[in-house]
Every structure is written in C-alpha cells, then in structure tokens.
Scaffold this motif. Structure first.
Motif: not given
Ligand code: IPM
Ligand code: MG
Length: 394
Positions: A95-96, A118-119, A134-137, A168-169
């Motif tokens: 999970q991210t 970030t892999p 992911a956190m921003r979204k 990015y989205a």
C-alpha cells in the motif's frame, strides 16, 4: 491495425473520464477551510520517512517542541510521531500509504513529513506510487506553496504549484497501447485551476504583493494549459489592484537566471509538473533543494515537507547524520505560519537566514568535513533567542 488494442484503449479512456467526473462532484461538495484558531487541541504529526528522513525530521520536531513548549504544556498543541510510513512497511503491505497510517495521519490536523522513497522499475521494492503524490491526492492538498527568499539579492518569490492535477493525477493510469505506443494523460480542471489561482491572488493581497505571474505552455499544450491560463485571467479580474501576467515555462526557466529581471517576479502560479521543475531551479539560488521547504495545503489538512528526496546514498555511506535539516526546519516554520503562529514562524525564518546565509558559523557539507544536522539545529535554536537588527538590514 490491432482493433482489440483500440477497443481496450477506448474503455480505459472512458473509465478515466468517468473517474474525473466523479472527482468533480466530490470537489463541488468539499468542506470549507478549517479554522485552527477554534481547535481546542491542535494535533501535529511527525512522519519520519525514509533514508535521511528520520534524521532531519527529528531536528524539525526538536525546533517545534522548543517554540511550542508552552502550548504543549497547556495541551493547546500535541506533537506526536506517526510510525509506519517507511518503504519497508509500505512494500510489505503493498500500500502506498498503509491504511492504519492514513487513519493516523487523518487524526492529525497538520503533519511534517520527511522524504519518502519512491521505487522505480528495477528496484527491489514493488513499484508503488509516490507517497507524496498519494498523500496530496488522498488529503486533497491542492496547493503546493514554495517560497524562495534571498534577502541580500532582493529575491522574494512565492510559488503556488497546483498539486493534485496535471500529469501527476493520472501518472499511474497511463496506457501501454501495444508494443509501440505508450500514452499518459494530462488533466486540468476548471475548479482545480480556479482554487490554486485564487489562493495565489489571496496570498498576494494579504501580503502586499503587487504582481501574480502564471506559467504555462499554452501556445503548444492548448487544451489543458489553455484552460489553466483562461482560469487564471478570470480569477485575476477579481483582483484589480494586482498586476497579472503570464510567461511560457521555457522562457521562465531562463528569466529566473536573468539577474536584471528575476527580482521582479513575486507570486508565481503554475500547473503541477512545471511547478515541480521550476521550484527546484529556484531553490538552487537559495542554497540548494536542501534549504527549501514546501507546504502542501488543503482546506482540511496540510502537510509540510522538504522539497528533496530521501538521499539513500547518504545513509549507505554512513553520512545521514550530516544531512542538512534546514529544509525540514523551513517546513516546520511554514507549518507554524499556517496554523496561526506567525510570529514564531518569522523568528524561525530569520534564525535560518542568519545561520544559512549570513553568519554561517556552523556549516553543513553533507559529510564529516562539516557539522552534523544536530549541531546545525542547536545553532538555529540558539539564534532564536538573539535580536538581529544588524542582519535584518544587511
Ligand atoms: C517534489 C518531489 C515530488 C514531486 C516527488 C518526490 C514525487 O519532486 O515534491 O517536488 O515530484 O512532486
Ligand atoms: Mg520536485
């Protein structure tokens, strides 16, 4: 022609459009701005992150504890570590942002976050989405505010980077059409660009700035950048006292190095990827990405971070304790400003300027030839108690 590939692509694209239309409905219903002044207890979470993250996050925490000592004692403020946002945990959970960590993040009003790894293809980790993105979204942190100030060159820029849209989205939702063709998708929405442009103009208005500049490539990327620019000028009409102008991203990157022009820029607003690139360039003038902080602001949550990565090489080479904590301390200062402790934030900014740009008695080199992050932070904390008339005028 591979008809099946075309049919798959149409279905894929249809789903993306559907998802974005649903997102527009959510945006229309999104709650109003939180009022930190009304909270009985403001909860600040510290997310250490990967690589050098735990080292520099600990220093930012120390500065916050120092400046908020009274508030913590009177339970007006709580400062907690939030565990588990590490590449090891994220990978083993696939999970991210592991769900329990996300719940804990949402229990806090604001967070300070160390860089997270970030892999990429070829790494030993699963190819997870970027944790930042992911956190921003997830928390709808639509504004990425990145100030760059170099007082002795009269540079004072505030970048307002849109943080939830653009390439990015839909970054993880591109399409491998066939062996020859790969397509990614770029998204700009009217509400998305409207809210970031509005925030940039509001910032200008509140801070006595007289100019807001929009950066796109609307002559080439006609639909999405075109939409962003159109929204910019529509919002600008509501702020008649502020000059609004726009530049293309290519010439903008050149103008930032033009000593005759660059100090004229004040507030800049731009789509996500241009903002990502231009703010690294801008931070370089200030002493490198290690010196810049970044505020990720939404109406309900906000997250403050360094603009650089987790520097795994420094950890491998045993140099993590020499990592520069200035970016994370700047992030902490932006947090203070955002939640209403403006005076403490200004004091911290000045102490950082003195330590990093003027006096520079304790120097970080990133290796054992320089100071450790802890020594630098002690230096900054020491400066918080001094008066600095002579530096302010320098
Ligand atoms: C930044 C970083 C991130 C971004 C990465 C780590 C996903 O470069 O915050 O500027 O591209 O936004
Ligand atoms: Mg970046």
């Amino acid at each position: 022609m591979d008809r099946a590939a075309i049919a798959r692509a149409k279905v894929h694209f249809g789903r993306l459009v559907e998802d974005q239309m649903k997102r527009m409905e959510l945006l229309a219903d999104s709650p109003e701005w939180i009022d930190y002044g009304k909270l009985r207890t403001l909860r600040i979470g510290i997310l250490a992150g990967d690589g050098i993250g735990p080292f520099i996050a600990a220093e930012a925490r120390r500065v916050l504890e120092y400046l908020l000592e009274d508030e913590v004692k009177s339970a007006k403020v709580e400062i907690n570590d939030i565990e588990g946002l590490t590449i090891e945990n994220r990978s083993s959970r696939h999970q991210t942002i592991p769900s329990d960590v996300l719940a804990e993040i949402k229990r806090h009003h604001v967070t300070v976050k160390g860089p997270t790894y970030t892999p990429r293809t070829g790494d030993p980790w699963p190819n997870l989405e970027s944790c930042n993105v992911a956190m921003r979204k997830e928390l709808d942190l639509f504004a990425n505010v990145r100030p760059v100030r170099i007082p002795n060159q009269q540079i004072d820029w505030a970048f307002f980077r849109e943080n939830t849209e653009d390439l990015y989205a839909l970054g993880p939702y591109g399409l491998e059409v066939d062996a020859n063709i790969a397509i990614d998708f770029r998204l700009i929405s009217t509400p998305g660009s409207d809210r970031i442009c509005r925030l940039a103009f509001e910032h200008a208005k509140k801070n006595g700035r007289t100019r807001v500049t929009c950066v796109t490539k609307a002559n080439i990327i006609k639909k999405t950048d075109g939409r962003f620019l159109e929204n910019f000028y529509r919002v600008a009409k509501e702020y008649p006292g502020i000059q609004a102008d726009d530049w293309y991203i290519d010439i903008m990157t050149a103008k930032l190095v033009d000593e005759k022009r660059r100090r004229d820029f004040q507030v800049l607003v731009l789509p996500n990827l241009y903002g990502d690139i231009l703010t690294d360039e801008a931070a370089e003038f200030q002493g490198g990405v290690g010196t810049a902080g970044s505020a990720n602001i939404g109406k309900q949550y906000a997250m403050f971070e360094a603009i650089h990565g987790s520097a795994p090489r420094m950890v491998e080479e045993g140099r993590a304790r020499y990592a520069d904590p200035a970016s994370m301390i700047r992030a902490a200062s932006m947090l203070l400003q955002h939640v209403g402790y403006g005076e403490k934030s200004t004091r911290l900014e000045k102490a950082l300027d003195i330590c990093g740009q003027y006096e520079r008695k304790v120097r970080i080199t990133g290796r054992s030839t320089g100071a450790t992050g802890k020594e630098f932070t002690d230096y900054v904390i020491g400066k918080l108690e001094e008066t600095w008339e002579e530096y302010v005028c320098a």
